[in-house]
Design a protein around this motif. Sequence first.
Motif, PDB file in Angstrom:
ATOM      1  N   GLU A 106       0.827  -1.209   0.000  1.00  0.00           N
ATOM      2  CA  GLU A 106       0.000   0.000   0.000  1.00  0.00           C
ATOM      3  C   GLU A 106       0.864   1.263   0.000  1.00  0.00           C
ATOM      4  OE1 GLU A 106      -2.661  -0.283   3.277  1.00  0.00           O
ATOM      5  OE2 GLU A 106      -4.019  -1.682   2.279  1.00  0.00           O
ATOM      6  N   ILE A 107       1.912   1.272   0.818  1.00  0.00           N
ATOM      7  CA  ILE A 107       2.807   2.436   0.850  1.00  0.00           C
ATOM      8  C   ILE A 107       3.509   2.613  -0.497  1.00  0.00           C
ATOM      9  CG2 ILE A 107       4.894   3.368   1.916  1.00  0.00           C
ATOM     10  CD1 ILE A 107       4.001   2.106   4.532  1.00  0.00           C
ATOM     11  N   PHE A 108       3.920   1.512  -1.097  1.00  0.00           N
ATOM     12  CA  PHE A 108       4.591   1.583  -2.391  1.00  0.00           C
ATOM     13  C   PHE A 108       3.666   2.144  -3.460  1.00  0.00           C
ATOM     14  CE2 PHE A 108       5.486  -0.476  -6.500  1.00  0.00           C
ATOM     15  CZ  PHE A 108       6.757   0.032  -6.740  1.00  0.00           C
ATOM     16  N   CYS A 109       2.411   1.710  -3.494  1.00  0.00           N
ATOM     17  CA  CYS A 109       1.465   2.222  -4.487  1.00  0.00           C
ATOM     18  C   CYS A 109       1.178   3.700  -4.275  1.00  0.00           C
ATOM     19  CB  CYS A 109       0.173   1.407  -4.434  1.00  0.00           C
ATOM     20  SG  CYS A 109       0.348  -0.310  -4.974  1.00  0.00           S
ATOM     21  N   ASN A 110       1.046   4.117  -3.032  1.00  0.00           N
ATOM     22  CA  ASN A 110       0.831   5.539  -2.755  1.00  0.00           C
ATOM     23  C   ASN A 110       2.049   6.369  -3.152  1.00  0.00           C
ATOM     24  OD1 ASN A 110      -1.825   6.254  -1.039  1.00  0.00           O
ATOM     25  ND2 ASN A 110      -1.173   4.175  -0.531  1.00  0.00           N
ATOM     26  N   PHE A 111       3.243   5.828  -2.952  1.00  0.00           N
ATOM     27  CA  PHE A 111       4.456   6.542  -3.352  1.00  0.00           C
ATOM     28  C   PHE A 111       4.523   6.682  -4.874  1.00  0.00           C
ATOM     29  CE2 PHE A 111       8.882   6.600  -4.697  1.00  0.00           C
ATOM     30  CZ  PHE A 111       9.371   7.676  -3.958  1.00  0.00           C
ATOM     31  N   CYS A 112       4.188   5.630  -5.602  1.00  0.00           N
ATOM     32  CA  CYS A 112       4.200   5.706  -7.068  1.00  0.00           C
ATOM     33  C   CYS A 112       3.181   6.715  -7.578  1.00  0.00           C
ATOM     34  CB  CYS A 112       3.917   4.324  -7.659  1.00  0.00           C
ATOM     35  SG  CYS A 112       5.217   3.105  -7.347  1.00  0.00           S
ATOM     36  N   LEU A 113       2.010   6.735  -6.957  1.00  0.00           N
ATOM     37  CA  LEU A 113       1.002   7.716  -7.353  1.00  0.00           C
ATOM     38  C   LEU A 113       1.465   9.132  -7.072  1.00  0.00           C
ATOM     39  CD1 LEU A 113      -1.834   8.263  -8.447  1.00  0.00           C
ATOM     40  CD2 LEU A 113      -2.711   7.966  -6.114  1.00  0.00           C
ATOM     41  N   ALA A 114       2.132   9.338  -5.929  1.00  0.00           N
ATOM     42  CA  ALA A 114       2.661  10.665  -5.609  1.00  0.00           C
ATOM     43  C   ALA A 114       3.745  11.074  -6.596  1.00  0.00           C
ATOM     44  CB  ALA A 114       3.211  10.665  -4.178  1.00  0.00           C
ATOM     45  N   VAL A 139       6.488  16.172   0.573  1.00  0.00           N
ATOM     46  CA  VAL A 139       5.271  15.850  -0.177  1.00  0.00           C
ATOM     47  C   VAL A 139       5.220  14.366  -0.500  1.00  0.00           C
ATOM     48  CG1 VAL A 139       4.103  16.178  -2.384  1.00  0.00           C
ATOM     49  CG2 VAL A 139       4.930  18.147  -1.118  1.00  0.00           C
ATOM     50  N   TYR A 140       6.344  13.789  -0.890  1.00  0.00           N
ATOM     51  CA  TYR A 140       6.396  12.347  -1.139  1.00  0.00           C
ATOM     52  C   TYR A 140       6.023  11.569   0.130  1.00  0.00           C
ATOM     53  CZ  TYR A 140       8.522  12.570  -5.800  1.00  0.00           C
ATOM     54  OH  TYR A 140       8.746  12.764  -7.135  1.00  0.00           O
ATOM     55  N   ILE A 141       6.579  11.989   1.251  1.00  0.00           N
ATOM     56  CA  ILE A 141       6.306  11.280   2.507  1.00  0.00           C
ATOM     57  C   ILE A 141       4.841  11.428   2.901  1.00  0.00           C
ATOM     58  CG2 ILE A 141       6.836  11.208   4.963  1.00  0.00           C
ATOM     59  CD1 ILE A 141       9.678  12.066   4.284  1.00  0.00           C
ATOM     60  N   ALA A 142       4.306  12.651   2.784  1.00  0.00           N
ATOM     61  CA  ALA A 142       2.925  12.899   3.200  1.00  0.00           C
ATOM     62  C   ALA A 142       1.923  12.109   2.360  1.00  0.00           C
ATOM     63  CB  ALA A 142       2.618  14.390   3.121  1.00  0.00           C
ATOM     64  N   LEU A 143       2.203  11.980   1.064  1.00  0.00           N
ATOM     65  CA  LEU A 143       1.293  11.245   0.188  1.00  0.00           C
ATOM     66  C   LEU A 143       1.467   9.737   0.285  1.00  0.00           C
ATOM     67  CD1 LEU A 143       1.413  13.473  -3.038  1.00  0.00           C
ATOM     68  CD2 LEU A 143      -0.339  13.422  -1.240  1.00  0.00           C
ATOM     69  N   SER A 144       2.522   9.292   0.940  1.00  0.00           N
ATOM     70  CA  SER A 144       2.795   7.855   1.016  1.00  0.00           C
ATOM     71  C   SER A 144       2.399   7.230   2.345  1.00  0.00           C
ATOM     72  CB  SER A 144       4.288   7.596   0.774  1.00  0.00           C
ATOM     73  OG  SER A 144       4.694   8.105  -0.487  1.00  0.00           O
ATOM     74  N   ILE A 145       2.188   8.032   3.382  1.00  0.00           N
ATOM     75  CA  ILE A 145       1.959   7.467   4.717  1.00  0.00           C
ATOM     76  C   ILE A 145       0.475   7.311   5.031  1.00  0.00           C
ATOM     77  CG2 ILE A 145       4.119   8.408   5.602  1.00  0.00           C
ATOM     78  CD1 ILE A 145       2.485  10.625   6.926  1.00  0.00           C
ATOM     79  N   VAL A 146      -0.380   7.395   4.039  1.00  0.00           N
ATOM     80  CA  VAL A 146      -1.808   7.196   4.283  1.00  0.00           C
ATOM     81  C   VAL A 146      -2.092   5.824   4.904  1.00  0.00           C
ATOM     82  CG1 VAL A 146      -4.074   7.043   3.170  1.00  0.00           C
ATOM     83  CG2 VAL A 146      -2.462   8.835   2.502  1.00  0.00           C
ATOM     84  N   PRO A 147      -1.472   4.723   4.431  1.00  0.00           N
ATOM     85  CA  PRO A 147      -1.712   3.434   5.094  1.00  0.00           C
ATOM     86  C   PRO A 147      -1.269   3.400   6.550  1.00  0.00           C
ATOM     87  CG  PRO A 147      -0.771   3.092   2.912  1.00  0.00           C
ATOM     88  CD  PRO A 147      -0.664   4.543   3.205  1.00  0.00           C
ATOM     89  N   LEU A 148      -0.216   4.154   6.904  1.00  0.00           N
ATOM     90  CA  LEU A 148       0.227   4.180   8.299  1.00  0.00           C
ATOM     91  C   LEU A 148      -0.804   4.872   9.189  1.00  0.00           C
ATOM     92  CD1 LEU A 148       4.022   4.987   7.917  1.00  0.00           C
ATOM     93  CD2 LEU A 148       2.926   2.770   8.247  1.00  0.00           C
ATOM     94  N   VAL A 149      -1.496   5.868   8.649  1.00  0.00           N
ATOM     95  CA  VAL A 149      -2.555   6.522   9.422  1.00  0.00           C
ATOM     96  C   VAL A 149      -3.661   5.528   9.735  1.00  0.00           C
ATOM     97  CG1 VAL A 149      -4.259   8.373   9.404  1.00  0.00           C
ATOM     98  CG2 VAL A 149      -2.005   8.761   8.416  1.00  0.00           C
ATOM     99  N   SER A 150      -4.012   4.708   8.757  1.00  0.00           N
ATOM    100  CA  SER A 150      -5.017   3.675   9.002  1.00  0.00           C
ATOM    101  C   SER A 150      -4.550   2.684  10.061  1.00  0.00           C
ATOM    102  CB  SER A 150      -5.333   2.941   7.693  1.00  0.00           C
ATOM    103  OG  SER A 150      -6.313   1.951   7.893  1.00  0.00           O
TER     104      SER A 150
END
Length: 221
Positions: A106-114, A139-150
């Motif tokens: 999930e983090i990897f997919c969010n990073f690629c999208l960012a 910005v890369y970190i903020a857009l990638s840590i969405v799964p960690l918030v969950s």
Amino acid sequence: MQQWALGLRQGIGGMRGQSRVWIREAEHFVLRVVSLAFSLASAHAIRWLLSPLDGVDVLQVYITWGVAIGFGILGFFLSRGLAHRMMNKEKIWAYLPICIVVEFFEIFCNFCLAASVISRATWLNEVPQAQRHVLEILVYIALSIVPLVSMLLAVVDMDLARQKQGGGAKPKAVNPSAWQQQPAAQGGYAQGYNGNGWQQPAATKQAPGSNQNGAAPLGVV
């Protein structure tokens, strides 16, 4: 006038108490809904990463959507299952690998999208050059840590569930040794608990020169 003021204060206190209870009752549901929204956001990022496979055949579009939604729901439940087992001090070694794989994907997919949309952030061009590189990394970190918030919301969710099931603090156990023999009451009786059972009432103290019936001894005029 005093009674009216007292009634007003009691009414305001009751409203405050109801508001506090309402917040405590609603927060658990709200946290679950927000956490599910974060999981679906990660599912969207997974769907975006798998979208190049749509041209393989007619069914591939539905397959990629199913995989993306499955990962989102799986992350939602796995994070709560892991948090619950950790709080109960259960073994997690058989449960931890799948959680790590799902979170990493999930983090990897969010990073690629960012990485694909960072060029659309035109506001970075207005930032001074000395700060631009730092902000890009953030910005890369903020857009990638969405799964960690969950994942963190899952810990809070399970903690609230445990508090509701626990029913508050447990009462302290009574120590039998704390019960000692009590002082004699009026009438000369005393009893207590010494850890082995209730003691027999203490005998009444006799006055010097008297028998048990309180009569004077023989030979005393």
